[in-house]
Design a protein around this motif. Sequence first.
Motif, PDB file in Angstrom:
ATOM      1  N   THR A 121      93.263  81.040  47.039  1.00 42.16           N
ATOM      2  CA  THR A 121      93.921  81.895  46.051  1.00 42.16           C
ATOM      3  C   THR A 121      93.628  81.300  44.678  1.00 42.16           C
ATOM      4  O   THR A 121      93.201  80.134  44.569  1.00 42.16           O
ATOM      5  CB  THR A 121      95.448  81.963  46.256  1.00 42.16           C
ATOM      6  OG1 THR A 121      96.021  80.698  45.908  1.00 42.16           O
ATOM      7  CG2 THR A 121      95.800  82.328  47.689  1.00 42.16           C
ATOM      8  N   LYS A 165      87.866  89.775  44.337  1.00 42.17           N
ATOM      9  CA  LYS A 165      88.367  89.859  45.708  1.00 42.17           C
ATOM     10  C   LYS A 165      88.088  88.563  46.463  1.00 42.17           C
ATOM     11  O   LYS A 165      88.924  88.096  47.247  1.00 42.17           O
ATOM     12  CB  LYS A 165      87.738  91.052  46.433  1.00 42.17           C
ATOM     13  CG  LYS A 165      88.165  92.390  45.864  1.00 42.17           C
ATOM     14  CD  LYS A 165      87.917  93.543  46.808  1.00 42.17           C
ATOM     15  CE  LYS A 165      88.455  94.839  46.202  1.00 42.17           C
ATOM     16  NZ  LYS A 165      88.690  95.885  47.196  1.00 42.17           N
ATOM     17  N   THR A 193      90.642  85.899  45.621  1.00 43.08           N
ATOM     18  CA  THR A 193      92.057  86.263  45.782  1.00 43.08           C
ATOM     19  C   THR A 193      92.388  86.517  47.255  1.00 43.08           C
ATOM     20  O   THR A 193      93.104  87.460  47.588  1.00 43.08           O
ATOM     21  CB  THR A 193      92.417  87.498  44.929  1.00 43.08           C
ATOM     22  OG1 THR A 193      91.504  88.575  45.240  1.00 43.08           O
ATOM     23  CG2 THR A 193      92.361  87.183  43.451  1.00 43.08           C
ATOM     24  N   ARG A 196      90.418  87.294  49.933  1.00 40.80           N
ATOM     25  CA  ARG A 196      89.755  88.312  50.749  1.00 40.80           C
ATOM     26  C   ARG A 196      88.303  87.971  51.076  1.00 40.80           C
ATOM     27  O   ARG A 196      87.544  88.833  51.531  1.00 40.80           O
ATOM     28  CB  ARG A 196      89.836  89.664  50.022  1.00 40.80           C
ATOM     29  CG  ARG A 196      91.231  90.246  50.017  1.00 40.80           C
ATOM     30  CD  ARG A 196      91.372  91.438  49.086  1.00 40.80           C
ATOM     31  NE  ARG A 196      91.626  91.010  47.715  1.00 40.80           N
ATOM     32  CZ  ARG A 196      91.867  91.842  46.711  1.00 40.80           C
ATOM     33  NH1 ARG A 196      91.853  93.148  46.931  1.00 40.80           N
ATOM     34  NH2 ARG A 196      92.105  91.386  45.491  1.00 40.80           N
ATOM     35  N   GLU A 211      96.135  96.936  49.187  1.00 36.97           N
ATOM     36  CA  GLU A 211      95.263  95.927  49.794  1.00 36.97           C
ATOM     37  C   GLU A 211      95.682  94.503  49.455  1.00 36.97           C
ATOM     38  O   GLU A 211      95.535  93.588  50.267  1.00 36.97           O
ATOM     39  CB  GLU A 211      93.822  96.177  49.337  1.00 36.97           C
ATOM     40  CG  GLU A 211      92.765  95.332  50.011  1.00 36.97           C
ATOM     41  CD  GLU A 211      91.363  95.715  49.531  1.00 36.97           C
ATOM     42  OE1 GLU A 211      90.896  96.801  49.915  1.00 36.97           O
ATOM     43  OE2 GLU A 211      90.749  94.937  48.776  1.00 36.97           O
ATOM     44  N   SER A 212      96.183  94.291  48.237  1.00 33.30           N
ATOM     45  CA  SER A 212      96.484  92.931  47.805  1.00 33.30           C
ATOM     46  C   SER A 212      97.434  92.945  46.612  1.00 33.30           C
ATOM     47  O   SER A 212      97.319  93.815  45.736  1.00 33.30           O
ATOM     48  CB  SER A 212      95.192  92.203  47.408  1.00 33.30           C
ATOM     49  OG  SER A 212      95.459  90.977  46.760  1.00 33.30           O
ATOM     50  N   TYR A 243      97.163  91.026  44.279  1.00 33.41           N
ATOM     51  CA  TYR A 243      96.296  90.709  43.142  1.00 33.41           C
ATOM     52  C   TYR A 243      95.612  91.951  42.579  1.00 33.41           C
ATOM     53  O   TYR A 243      94.872  91.862  41.596  1.00 33.41           O
ATOM     54  CB  TYR A 243      95.243  89.675  43.553  1.00 33.41           C
ATOM     55  CG  TYR A 243      95.822  88.315  43.849  1.00 33.41           C
ATOM     56  CD1 TYR A 243      96.086  87.421  42.818  1.00 33.41           C
ATOM     57  CD2 TYR A 243      96.122  87.938  45.150  1.00 33.41           C
ATOM     58  CE1 TYR A 243      96.635  86.171  43.086  1.00 33.41           C
ATOM     59  CE2 TYR A 243      96.669  86.692  45.433  1.00 33.41           C
ATOM     60  CZ  TYR A 243      96.928  85.812  44.393  1.00 33.41           C
ATOM     61  OH  TYR A 243      97.468  84.572  44.650  1.00 33.41           O
TER      62      TYR A 243
END
Length: 642
Positions: A15, A85, A88, A90, A111-112, A114
């Motif tokens: 992350t 992505k 973060t 993924r 999805e996130s 973020y």
Amino acid sequence: MSDKPQTPLLDRVKTPADMKGMSDAELTQLAHELRLETVYAVSETGGHLGAGLGVVELTVAIHAVFAAPKDRLIWDVSHQCYPHKIITGRRDQMRTIRQKDGLSGFTKRSESPYDPFGAAHSSTSISAALGMAVARDLGGAPEHGIGDCIAVIGDGSISAGMAYEAMNNAGHLGKRMIVILNDNEMSIAPPTGAMSSYLSRLYAGAPFQEFKAAAKGAVSLLPPPFQEGARRAKELLKAATVGGTLFEELGFSYVGPIDGHDMEQLLAVLRTVKSRADGPVLIHAITKKGKGYAPAENAADGGHATAKFDFVTGKQKKSPSNAPSYTSVFGKALVDHAAEDSKIVAVTAAMPDGTGLKLMAERYPSRTFDVGIAEQHAVTFAAGLAAGGMKPFCAIYSTFLQRGYDQVVHDVALQRLPVRFPIDRAGLVGADGATHAGSFDIAFMANLPGMVVMAAADEAELVHMTATAVAHDDGPIAFRYPRGEGVGVEMPEKGQILEIGKSRLIQNGNRVALLSFGTRLSEVMKAAENLAAKGITPTVVDARFAKPLDEDAILNLARNHEALITIEEGAIGGFGSHVAQLLAENGVFDKGLKYRSMVLPDIFIDQASPSDMYAAAAMNAPQIETKVLETLGIADIATRRA
């Protein structure tokens, strides 16, 4: 395919918090590894490459300085979000990007955490960031909290009117927010190390007002190629007020231009803005699309979108085409007509390749107009061309034409001006998913008085519809066609002018009539063949027109068949609804007709292959066959016949 690149620093980043203890030198190395990982991942999946490569350093710098997800990072359009992505959480899912049940090719809220705001259309980021900044100051999300709101917008996207509307409002409100203009059109050369370090120290050490002045005054200190880009930037941004920039006139503190690939400069500028800004700030960063990967840098579009490719050579691995694309068929047909008619002009909103107008631009540049990402302007500009006696073809993707709808209504249809609307990407589009699906244009175009709406069943029909649009001068006319290859039919030497509002009979049958509008016709014919093997031979008609309807033909089908089923690649409210209205007004339902309308379901369908998306929509041949049997009340035809 070569071995996977070594990424020891990136391997430590799960992350953005994992970047906080890294030195500036390590962040520079991390950006290098992130660029390699981005290229390698996209080489295996295909997707948008160049935009992401252009913001690798910017992505690392933003996440190193700010604290997402509390600080809200909003990517405009978000073609450039792949590096974001990866860092973060993924990274392990990147090989699923743009595939069924995989990561979206764009930012997506579900999805996130973020991804605070979904995107795929341009010029929305500043409005969204401002809304979040106001929500922050009003205490709208105390359980999570909102920190800084940062919008990253490209020089193409900021050309759209919506971006300026947002900036005008942001300057008026005076809320603390940060807009980063990712400018990848200006000249840039690698900065010399000493000069780059000097600028970084200059930015980091000054009070904020002096910092801004230093950033603007540092142009003369840059290497010559970079100076040229900065001069062009200055000319671009000048406002009517002497000595000011457009952004400052709108109420923003302007910082730049800076080198968007120099980590030292980026970190210094972002840290200074984070610690000292008290209102809206615009940071102007000059970048290069496709940066750091030669095949992308050397591509005309900066490696914007690509199929799978070889990591080392960049050579794409495309399957051979079996038929020409609908887009290329339209482009060639239009050029053929333009050769014979000097009044034909073409308008596109930043999509000359995607709409097939590149050939027109090459052959007839003075009659081809790319107005930038400005669909509203494109439509009204085309209306003005029509009012001036020209024959404008305003070619816009279905999903983007939505942004110019008021102009279609007020400036074109209300005045009955003969603007031609070639609508590319009609129906479901595959990997780009719901944001790019052309689901609604049948409904929103066919409800306008005087609008003619056609849909091509195959690439030959598209040639005929282009010719029909050229000849039509009694009000506006639209014709829609999908993304991808045609079905492989024999192509006509010249397009025929179709009679407005007339369908074509494909095959005669009995009991049930299938009335198809658009390219589902090939699936309808597969279903008809399967049904014939079961003792049911449907009548099949290609409607060609959703407006005006072929009323005589449709009423005749209704009178002579037990059931009538319409099939279209559009949402409810389109072709089938117009047919139902016609049948109701003529009392056909009172006589027992079984009527069904097959439309896209009332959901947004996620990315997959087009075939899988149409299966999810229940609009492939097996579902059409099932619909016929259900409508006729035949649950098990084999049992019934026995």
